[in-house]
Design an enzyme around this catalytic site. Structure first.
Site, PDB file in Angstrom:
ATOM      1  N   GLU A  37       2.870  -8.493   3.499  1.00  0.00           N
ATOM      2  CA  GLU A  37       3.538  -8.216   2.610  1.00  0.00           C
ATOM      3  C   GLU A  37       4.374  -7.042   2.257  1.00  0.00           C
ATOM      4  O   GLU A  37       5.616  -7.682   3.574  1.00  0.00           O
ATOM      5  CB  GLU A  37       2.455  -6.576   2.519  1.00  0.00           C
ATOM      6  N   ASP A  84      -6.529  -5.259   5.433  1.00  0.00           N
ATOM      7  CA  ASP A  84      -6.348  -4.030   5.762  1.00  0.00           C
ATOM      8  C   ASP A  84      -6.749  -2.882   4.939  1.00  0.00           C
ATOM      9  O   ASP A  84      -6.912  -1.833   5.033  1.00  0.00           O
ATOM     10  CB  ASP A  84      -5.126  -4.285   5.803  1.00  0.00           C
ATOM     11  N   SER A  85      -7.235  -3.177   3.695  1.00  0.00           N
ATOM     12  CA  SER A  85      -7.829  -1.852   3.469  1.00  0.00           C
ATOM     13  C   SER A  85      -9.795  -1.704   3.625  1.00  0.00           C
ATOM     14  O   SER A  85     -10.278  -0.417   3.429  1.00  0.00           O
ATOM     15  CB  SER A  85      -8.343  -2.223   1.211  1.00  0.00           C
ATOM     16  N   LYS A 124      -1.547 -13.259   5.810  1.00  0.00           N
ATOM     17  CA  LYS A 124      -1.401 -12.126   4.721  1.00  0.00           C
ATOM     18  C   LYS A 124      -0.499 -11.367   5.284  1.00  0.00           C
ATOM     19  O   LYS A 124      -0.782 -10.853   6.196  1.00  0.00           O
ATOM     20  CB  LYS A 124      -2.214 -12.053   3.661  1.00  0.00           C
ATOM     21  N   GLU A 162       0.182  -8.125  -7.453  1.00  0.00           N
ATOM     22  CA  GLU A 162      -0.269  -6.513  -7.297  1.00  0.00           C
ATOM     23  C   GLU A 162      -0.099  -5.517  -8.124  1.00  0.00           C
ATOM     24  O   GLU A 162       0.835  -5.397  -7.945  1.00  0.00           O
ATOM     25  CB  GLU A 162      -0.662  -5.996  -5.664  1.00  0.00           C
ATOM     26  N   ASP A 164      -5.443 -10.308   6.689  1.00  0.00           N
ATOM     27  CA  ASP A 164      -4.062  -9.407   6.701  1.00  0.00           C
ATOM     28  C   ASP A 164      -3.780  -9.221   8.282  1.00  0.00           C
ATOM     29  O   ASP A 164      -4.102  -8.143   9.306  1.00  0.00           O
ATOM     30  CB  ASP A 164      -4.472  -7.838   6.081  1.00  0.00           C
TER      31      ASP A 164
HETATM   32  O1  KIV Z   1      -6.106  -4.946   1.559  1.00  0.00           O
HETATM   33  C1  KIV Z   1      -6.548  -5.870   1.310  1.00  0.00           C
HETATM   34  O2  KIV Z   1      -7.492  -5.869   0.821  1.00  0.00           O
HETATM   35  C2  KIV Z   1      -5.484  -6.581   0.082  1.00  0.00           C
HETATM   36  C3  KIV Z   1      -5.742  -6.473  -1.367  1.00  0.00           C
HETATM   37  C4  KIV Z   1      -5.778  -5.594  -2.305  1.00  0.00           C
HETATM   38  C5  KIV Z   1      -5.124  -8.210  -2.249  1.00  0.00           C
HETATM   39  O3  KIV Z   1      -4.571  -6.958   0.672  1.00  0.00           O
END
Ligand code: KIV
Length: 259
Positions: A115, A44-45, A113, A182, A83
């Site tokens: 969190e 989600d970056s 994924k 992280e 994510d």
């Molecule tokens: O969103 C993302 O790119 C991430 C990485 C920092 C692991 O979760």
């Protein structure tokens, strides 16, 4: 042959380092995949490096799915993980099932994924795994909680470190197939890595994890600002700027295109 979650478990057993990078479009995914990346994360970056937001919070499930579809089209070998964005899974297990189900049905990603290590998240991980949806966990600095945690290193006090260790153990027991660690101290990441049976993928967590992940915009030197723990292996900002200068010059001098 595409990498499976079972193979990742074997990588941990045989101490084969896992290499992971993020991707948000087809071309980038194709290059990373052909270069032998094991896990391609549609993180989600994307919100920040692909869509220009100042945090990961605004990106929607529809946007994640849109980009994950493009990434998956470019990938033959890597395991693609997508994510679940902020507020697409936190409200209830049913909400998480619907979101994760859409990701798997609509994108061809192999896993999602999410969190955190709160008991609510543990329940979600267990329920998703029970219905056949592989889940990668993510503890330590969890950017979706930056309004509470900020972006600082987590796990610095004994209490915080014990909490993160307990969360990692519980997430593995709940069925997560791997876990991102992280921005935590390297000793804590090393302890977690020896104590849990699933692969740990570090980002700002020292060199004792089973694998490492970087946000590809940082890795390629495309980000304006990168976190202190990230490394750029090339400066694409400079390369692209130089290419634009060369293009402009050749067009002005009528060297390109040829007559
Ligand atoms: O969103 C993302 O790119 C991430 C990485 C920092 C692991 O979760």
């Amino acid at each position: 042959m595409a990498i499976t979650i079972q193979q990742l478990a074997q990588f941990k057993q045989s101490k084969k380092t896992i290499i992971s990078l993020t991707a948000w479009d087809y071309s980038l995914a194709q290059v990373l995949d052909a270069a032998g990346v094991d896990i391609i994360l549609v993180g989600d970056s994307l919100a920040m490096v692909g869509l220009g937001y100042s945090s990961t919070l605004p990106v929607t499930l529809d946007e994640m799915i849109h980009h994950a579809k493009a990434v998956c089209k470019g990938v033959k070998h890597a395991l693609v993980v997508c994510d679940l964005p902020f507020m697409s899974y936190q409200a209830s297990v049913t909400q998480a099932m619907n979101a994760a189900g859409r990701v798997l049905k609509e994108t061809n990603a192999a896993a999602v994924k999410l969190e955190g290590g709160h008991p609510r998240v543990l329940e979600t991980v267990a329920e998703l795994t029970a219905i056949g949806i592989p889940v990668m966990a993510h503890v330590g600095l969890t950017p979706q909680s930056f309004r509470i945690l900020g972006y600082k290193q987590q796990g610095k006090t004994v209490n915080e470190a014990n909490l993160i260790l307990d969360q990692a153990i519980a997430l593995a027991q709940a069925g997560a197939f791997a876990i991102v660690l992280e921005h935590i101290p390297s000793e804590l990441a090393a302890t977690i890595t020896t104590k849990i049976p699933i692969p740990t993928i570090g980002i700002g967590a020292g060199n004792q994890c089973d694998g490492q992940v970087l946000v590809t915009a940082d890795f390629l030197g495309l980000s304006r600002r990168k976190p202190p723990f990230a490394k750029s292996y090339v400066n694409l900002r400079e390369v692209i700027t130089q290419a634009v200068d060369d293009f402009r010059e050749e067009v002005q001098e009528q060297k390109f295109p040829a007559s």
